[in-house]
Scaffold this active site. Sequence first.
Site, PDB file in Angstrom:
ATOM      1  CG  HIS A 138       1.155   6.642  -0.803  1.00 50.45           C
ATOM      2  ND1 HIS A 138       0.044   7.373  -1.157  1.00 50.45           N
ATOM      3  CD2 HIS A 138       0.874   6.082   0.410  1.00 50.45           C
ATOM      4  CE1 HIS A 138      -0.873   7.273  -0.215  1.00 50.45           C
ATOM      5  NE2 HIS A 138      -0.394   6.495   0.741  1.00 50.45           N
TER       6      HIS A 138
ATOM      7  CG  HIS B 191      -1.692   1.249   1.420  1.00 49.71           C
ATOM      8  ND1 HIS B 191      -3.000   1.396   1.012  1.00 49.71           N
ATOM      9  CD2 HIS B 191      -1.336   2.450   1.971  1.00 49.71           C
ATOM     10  CE1 HIS B 191      -3.416   2.617   1.305  1.00 49.71           C
ATOM     11  NE2 HIS B 191      -2.428   3.278   1.888  1.00 49.71           N
ATOM     12  CD  GLU B 192       2.139   3.550   3.665  1.00 50.03           C
ATOM     13  OE1 GLU B 192       2.572   4.645   3.261  1.00 50.03           O
ATOM     14  OE2 GLU B 192       1.026   3.425   4.219  1.00 50.03           O
TER      15      GLU B 192
ATOM     16  CD  GLU C  84      -4.225   6.280   2.187  1.00 50.58           C
ATOM     17  OE1 GLU C  84      -4.137   5.110   2.586  1.00 50.58           O
ATOM     18  OE2 GLU C  84      -3.248   7.023   2.043  1.00 50.58           O
TER      19      GLU C  84
END
Length: 287
Positions: A134, A130-131, A179
């Site tokens: 970004h 998930h990070e 997100e």
Amino acid sequence: MNLSKQLLIGLKADGFRHPLDLEATNTLKQLPGLDVVIRSILGSVGEQFFYLNNIASSVLVSAKQLPDLHKLLIEACQILDLEPPQLYVQQNPVPNAYTFAMRGKKPFIVLHTSLIEMLTPEEIQAVIAHELGHLKCEHGVYLTMANIMVLATNLLPTWGTVLAQSLQERILQWVRCAEFSCDRAALLATQDPKTIMSVLMKLAGGSPTLAPQLNLDAFIEQARAYDAASEDSLGETLRMMQNAQLSHPVPVIRAREIERWASSAQYQNLLQQHNSKLDNSGKWRNW
């Protein structure tokens, strides 16, 4: 570890970016000099403060330091076709993870120990991915501003008077939309929607002692119920009010979005466009 994952060579962010992320990013881009405004308020000193605060109070993950976490990072980067950032673990009772991408420095991810303690290895990899989302989506400029805002709220008492409320709201709105793209990156890395939804369930109501007792199917039903309850105009208004000051969408909304996207043609097509897999030796091979 699932050794039949697809290796997504050549994956582009626009292949999985959420429409709300694209819309919110374009809105911010229409505000000329926004990044300059933020950086002028905090300046390079502000960025350096948060960077030094992190490396002074965290452990840098490597092949020699917490190697299991390092393996999860490297594999997720291989799947998403991304250069590995630094990964740090920080002692903190609040389950959280965040990414910093600053000028002239290698980007880094921070995982809090309390988050690691209630997740399985597969779920930890989902958080890492998930990070990484970004970074893959090049959220860096706005993401760093958002993280500085959130951290500064706790560390700098005068922050609320320094930054106009309307600007905070715009940045938070962008983060909530971004997100959704990052949850998709997590799904692409783990290739199991239940892993992502399990992370979200534990973020909503988990702890090291409660996590093994949680029922994912019941949580998925809860997410669907929330969706149905907010379909009318009143429900939509209340949902907007509920999310207005949050840095992330509520977990049930994120779970619902992942469930939908996992069954979409877009997701299936992304996997089918790539034909490399991880074999039992841990090496990537073409099929």
